[in-house]
Every structure is written in C-alpha cells, then in structure tokens.
Design an enzyme around this catalytic site. Structure first.
Site, short mmCIF file in Angstrom:
data_model
loop_
_atom_site.label_atom_id
_atom_site.label_comp_id
_atom_site.label_asym_id
_atom_site.label_seq_id
_atom_site.Cartn_x
_atom_site.Cartn_y
_atom_site.Cartn_z
CE LYS A 160 43.61 -15.22 -17.25
NZ LYS A 160 42.49 -15.71 -18.03
CE LYS A 195 44.14 -19.83 -24.40
NZ LYS A 195 43.32 -19.20 -23.38
P1 ADP Z 1 39.97 -13.90 -20.60
O1 ADP Z 1 40.81 -13.27 -21.63
O2 ADP Z 1 39.69 -12.99 -19.43
O3 ADP Z 1 40.43 -15.27 -20.18
P2 ADP Z 1 37.82 -15.21 -22.03
O4 ADP Z 1 37.31 -14.62 -23.31
O5 ADP Z 1 38.66 -16.41 -22.10
O6 ADP Z 1 38.52 -14.02 -21.25
O7 ADP Z 1 36.58 -15.54 -21.08
C1 ADP Z 1 35.59 -14.55 -20.79
C2 ADP Z 1 34.42 -14.72 -21.75
O8 ADP Z 1 33.69 -15.91 -21.44
C3 ADP Z 1 33.35 -13.65 -21.69
O9 ADP Z 1 33.71 -12.50 -22.42
C4 ADP Z 1 32.13 -14.38 -22.27
O10 ADP Z 1 31.98 -14.07 -23.64
C5 ADP Z 1 32.48 -15.87 -22.17
N1 ADP Z 1 31.49 -16.71 -21.50
C6 ADP Z 1 31.12 -17.95 -21.91
N2 ADP Z 1 30.23 -18.51 -21.11
C7 ADP Z 1 30.00 -17.60 -20.12
C8 ADP Z 1 29.16 -17.60 -18.95
N3 ADP Z 1 28.38 -18.64 -18.63
N4 ADP Z 1 29.18 -16.51 -18.15
C9 ADP Z 1 29.97 -15.44 -18.44
N5 ADP Z 1 30.77 -15.38 -19.54
C10 ADP Z 1 30.80 -16.44 -20.37
MG MG Z 2 40.61 -16.99 -21.40
#
Ligand code: ADP
Ligand code: MG
Length: 288
Positions: A189, A107
């Site tokens: 989460k 994570k």
């Molecule tokens: P959150 O804080 O909303 O949980 P995360 O950063 O954990 O956000 O997850 C969203 C991110 O996932 C996006 O900003 C993007 O960079 C990443 N991501 C990875 N693989 C994909 C995918 N296949 N499609 C869309 N986003 C993706």
């Molecule tokens: Mg996230």
C-alpha cells in the site's frame, strides 16, 4: 492542500486506533484540506487467504469493503461537521505479469508464527519467511503501474468528500488482451499510495504506522529516530541501513519516489501521533 494519508494494516488492528485516526483526519478536513485515505491489509488478507481458495486480488477487494467501511463509519462525525461523507472507492491497480515478485515473493501477510508452525505451513505449499518478530507467509508484491479508478478518486475529492481508496495497495490486476484479470498478489500500500499521490498531484504523502518513523541502526544499541532527511539522503541510506523488505523499505521508497517526482514533502510517523505528523512535528520528515 491535497493529502494522501496511508494507514498501516498492522497499526489498524485495534478500534482505539481508528478513533484516534478519525479525530486527526477530522481536524485536517475542517481546515479545508482534500484528503485521500489509503490503508494496508496485510494481517486481514493473510487471515482470509488461510481459509479460502480465492485469488489474493479477490480477497483484497473483500478487505477494501471491510476496512474501508470501518474507516468510513469512524468518520461519520466528520460528515456531520462538514456536511460531506467519506466514500470508499474500490480501486484496481495494474501490475506487470512478468514482475520478478511473482518468482521471488517478499510481502509478509497474516499472522506471525513460531518455527514449528511455520514449517508445517511451508509443507502445505506456503512460502514462509523468518522476519525480526517471527515467521510469516510471504506473497508476490509487484510494483504498482497504473491506478484504474484514478478519475473516480479525483472526482470524489473535487466534490469535497474524503476518498478512501487503493485499500490493501489496490486490487492487483494484469492487462491481458485489453482485459483486466485478477492476480494472485498483494501490492504494497505504501508504493500504491506514492503512485496515487503523484498522479493526483498531492501536496503531502503521510504514511502512518506502528512506529515513530524510520530508525537508523534499527534493532541495535545505537537505534535512533531519523527526524529530518532528504529524498537523495534517504536513497543512499537505504543501501546500508536495515529497512526491512515488505515493511519499512517500501515506506522509504514511497517517500523517495513521491518527493523526487513532485518536490513536495512526505513523512513516515506513528498513527497515534497523527496530528503531530500532519503538522510536521513528529515522525521522519522527508524533503527534496
Ligand atoms: P504497516 O502495516 O504500517 O505497513 P509494517 O509492519 O509494514 O507496518 O511496517 C512497520 C514496521 O517496520 C515496524 O513495526 C518495524 O517492525 C519495521 N521496521 C523494519 N525496519 C525498520 C526501521 N529501520 N525503522 C523502523 N521500523 C522498521
Ligand atoms: Mg506494510
């Protein structure tokens, strides 16, 4: 209907976003829906962890108070209209002390770093990982097993109030001889929200983030938004597609788990388009 709305810790970094969220939640509440808001804490817990020596569980509690009260404050105008207030529920989530994540953490939390800085932090004992947008610290993110304050969350909903719960995936605790001990872990989460949504028999799980939904061919020329899919198709796609561990993958898994367990709909979409995601007009919509 009963909604679980999960809001990204990354997407929550700006105040403008919070106003947008509260306006959308207000509309949903005004239509008589029951709502639990869950939120991430990756950037926030990461920042706290660079300073102190407290366990990640203890720091998650701090972020539940801080982010939770910000969300609650942003909903004050909802209170005025509906006569109800949102309530922050400190939520503990039981994890397995033998979860493989304690050995192989996935994570990402905190800031993004360049290579030189990441190497410096690695020498201080942090596990650093290269991701698409840079280097980040990674910590154990065990699978959520049981939500301790489930009854309290249901009571708040039944009293007509909006519940803000399971912030940061919940305060990770391990059961030891009948007692709950804080763990050095940050639960995702999205997975905690899926578990919560299943347990409270929610009608919808909506995951709001900083992208428009699930992209196929992510980071390639053929990248495009997946608009409609089923739980079983999404499960198959997860084998070949690039759904990043610790970010998009847990959202995909959360939707697959919720839809498979309940037969109800889930969606992943942009926080800035929350209204359209709630109305099933935007994002990646997942059905049985
Ligand atoms: P959150 O804080 O909303 O949980 P995360 O950063 O954990 O956000 O997850 C969203 C991110 O996932 C996006 O900003 C993007 O960079 C990443 N991501 C990875 N693989 C994909 C995918 N296949 N499609 C869309 N986003 C993706
Ligand atoms: Mg996230």
């Amino acid at each position: 209907m009963r909604y679980v709305v999960a809001v990204g810790g990354n997407a929550l970094k700006s105040g403008k976003v919070l106003n947008k969220l509260s306006a959308s939640i207000a509309q949903l509440a005004a239509r008589g829906n029951e709502i639990v808001i869950t939120h991430g804490n990756g950037p926030q817990v990461g920042r706290l962890a660079m300073r102190g020596k407290k366990s990640l569980a203890a720091l998650t509690r701090v972020t539940q108070a801080e982010i939770g009260s910000e969300i609650r404050k942003s909903l004050i105008h909802v209170d005025k209209r509906t006569g109800t207030g949102a309530k922050v529920i400190f939520t503990r989530v039981v994890v397995d002390g033998d979860d493989a994540e304690f050995v192989n953490p996935t994570k990402p939390i905190g800031e993004f770093y360049g290579r030189a800085e990441a190497e410096k932090l690695a020498r201080r004992g942090f596990v650093m990982k290269r991701l698409l947008k840079g280097y980040r610290r990674v910590v154990p993110s065990p699978r959520p097993v049981r939500i301790v304050e489930l009854g309290e969350i249901k009571k708040v909903l039944e009293s007509g109030r909006i519940a803000i719960a399971a912030g940061g995936g919940g305060i990770a605790v391990i059961e030891k001889g009948g007692r709950l001990a804080y763990a050095d872990a940050v639960i995702d989460k999205d997975l905690a929200s899926a578990l919560l949504a299943i347990r409270i028999k929610a009608d919808r799980l909506l995951i709001l983030t900083d992208v428009d939904g699930v992209f196929l061919g992510y980071h390639t020329k053929r990248s495009h938004l997946l608009r409609r899919t089923t739980a079983s198709a999404l499960r198959r796609l997860a084998v070949h597609e690039h759904f990043e561990a610790g970010s998009m993958l847990p959202k995909v898994r959360a939707c697959v788990e919720f839809v498979s367990a309940t037969g109800k709909r889930a969606a992943i979409g942009s926080l800035m388009k929350a209204d359209a995601v709630f109305a099933s007009r935007s994002g990646t919509q997942v059905t049985k």
